[in-house]
Design an enzyme around this catalytic site. Structure first.
Site, PDB file in Angstrom:
ATOM      1  N   HIS A 156      -3.640  22.294  15.859  1.00 41.18           N
ATOM      2  CA  HIS A 156      -4.057  21.181  16.717  1.00 41.18           C
ATOM      3  C   HIS A 156      -4.023  19.868  15.957  1.00 41.18           C
ATOM      4  CE1 HIS A 156      -6.570  18.633  19.268  1.00 41.18           C
ATOM      5  NE2 HIS A 156      -6.275  19.472  20.244  1.00 41.18           N
ATOM      6  N   ASP A 205      -5.019  20.359  28.305  1.00 38.72           N
ATOM      7  CA  ASP A 205      -5.841  19.577  27.375  1.00 38.72           C
ATOM      8  C   ASP A 205      -7.144  19.115  28.039  1.00 38.72           C
ATOM      9  OD1 ASP A 205      -6.451  18.691  24.862  1.00 38.72           O
ATOM     10  OD2 ASP A 205      -4.947  17.102  24.796  1.00 38.72           O
TER      11      ASP A 205
END
Length: 350
Positions: free
Chosen positions: A180, A307
């Site tokens: 990430h 997201d």
């Protein structure tokens, strides 16, 4: 479309949030009325992002409101991971402690909603064998199906040998690692500064950071040592599909590296990006990026991601419904590939 598997969503735990607010050095958070000011990177202590309190409320929700939102948009299950900065950048003892506590919070939510939440562990990436044991606990005891890591800690990157016990454990346990984004290291940030969060964060800094991390893992031989290790990359691959041909240069054009300085790998870098990585569209609802990724890696490696709560489900799901892909590929992206990666159908059959 129903039955969608969302491969990137995030959460906060109350304890982790309290820790961020108690700190004087990054990572830390300041409360300014209805706004939150977040300083993520210890090596760049003045770079901050402000966001509304409602975003934080959504990060803290691992219950009925989140489930209701999923139901509203046809989301069958979410991959859930601790939001940036994770526990990665804390000093090691604190990172190990916070990782375990955050994993327990998510584990309880997974236990309450085992068919709706796909837990991803947070770890201290440079915790060596202790972090590997925590990953095993999360998979075996808490039922998690992956791990989320946020790139560098100080000037140490994911090719650092202290990370490799995590790679070994992930391969052995057969779970993917999501790499990430976070801010680049402070010494790399100079060209990004002067424009607030605009350039250093989602604009360019995030994507560049992940691209460098994954490339270092490839060149370090991580995937030669652990050939079955699988990564997940959001935002349509952080531009890595675009760079595949260039990353291969020393291996396909010998005149580029006549001194032979390039690492001796079993495969070309592009092959690792196709065979050891999975991609989702989280926060990059842009057809040229999607089509570049699809063309480079194929429809069997591409998945849906929202997201949440940083992005809107209205936008994300509308994008899924209107992607310029065939209907069989849309089904693969929406659910089939994720079900295969996380072995969800095998669990349902048990």
């Amino acid at each position: 479309m129903d039955g969608i598997i969302d491969c990137e969503t995030h959460y906060f735990s109350d304890g982790f949030l309290e820790l961020l607010r108690s700190r004087k050095t990054p990572p830390r958070q300041e409360v300014h009325g209805g706004l939150r000011k977040y300083f993520p990177e210890p090596t760049a202590p003045d770079v901050a992002i402000a966001y509304p309190a409602v975003l934080e409320e959504n990060l803290l929700d691992l219950g009925d409101s989140r489930i209701a939102l999923m139901d509203q948009h046809g989301i069958a299950a979410q991959v859930v991971s601790l939001t940036t900065p994770g526990t990665d950048v804390f000093e090691l003892d604190l990172a190990l402690k916070q990782a375990r506590e955050a994993n327990d919070v998510l584990g309880a939510a997974v236990a309450r909603h085992p068919d709706r939440f796909i837990g991803f562990a947070t770890l201290a990436p440079f915790g060596g064998d202790e972090s590997a044991r925590e990953l095993e606990r999360c998979v075996v005891e808490l039922g998690f199906r992956g791990v989320n890591i946020h790139s560098h800690v100080g000037d140490r990157y994911l090719d650092d040998r202290s990370c490799w016990p995590i790679f070994e454990a992930a391969q052995r346990l057969d779970v993917p690692i999501n790499v990430h984004p976070t801010l680049p290291l402070g010494t790399m940030l100079a060209p990004y500064l002067g424009y607030g969060w605009t350039l250093s964060g989602p604009g360019l800094g995030f994507g560049h950071e992940v691209a460098v991390q994954v490339s270092r893992m490839i060149y370090a031989g991580v995937f030669d040592t652990y050939p079955d290790l699988q990564l997940m990359l959001g935002h349509c691959g952080e531009a890595l599909p675009f760079w595949m041909y260039r990353l291969d240069f020393p291996y396909i054009k010998p005149y580029i590296d006549v001194l032979g300085d390039h690492p001796n790998l079993d495969r070309k870098p592009s092959e690792y990006l196709v065979q050891n990585c999975w991609y989702n569209c989280s926060g990059n609802f842009f057809n040229p990026a999607l089509l570049a990724c699809l063309s480079a890696v194929g429809s069997d490696r591409l998945m849906f991601g929202s997201d949440h709560p940083y992005e809107s489900y209205d936008e994300a799901c509308q994008y899924l419904a209107t992607m310029p892909v065939s209907e069989p590929d849309r089904v693969k992206i929406a659910s089939t590939n994720a079900r295969r990666l996380f072995k969800l159908d095998a669990v349902s059959a048990d």
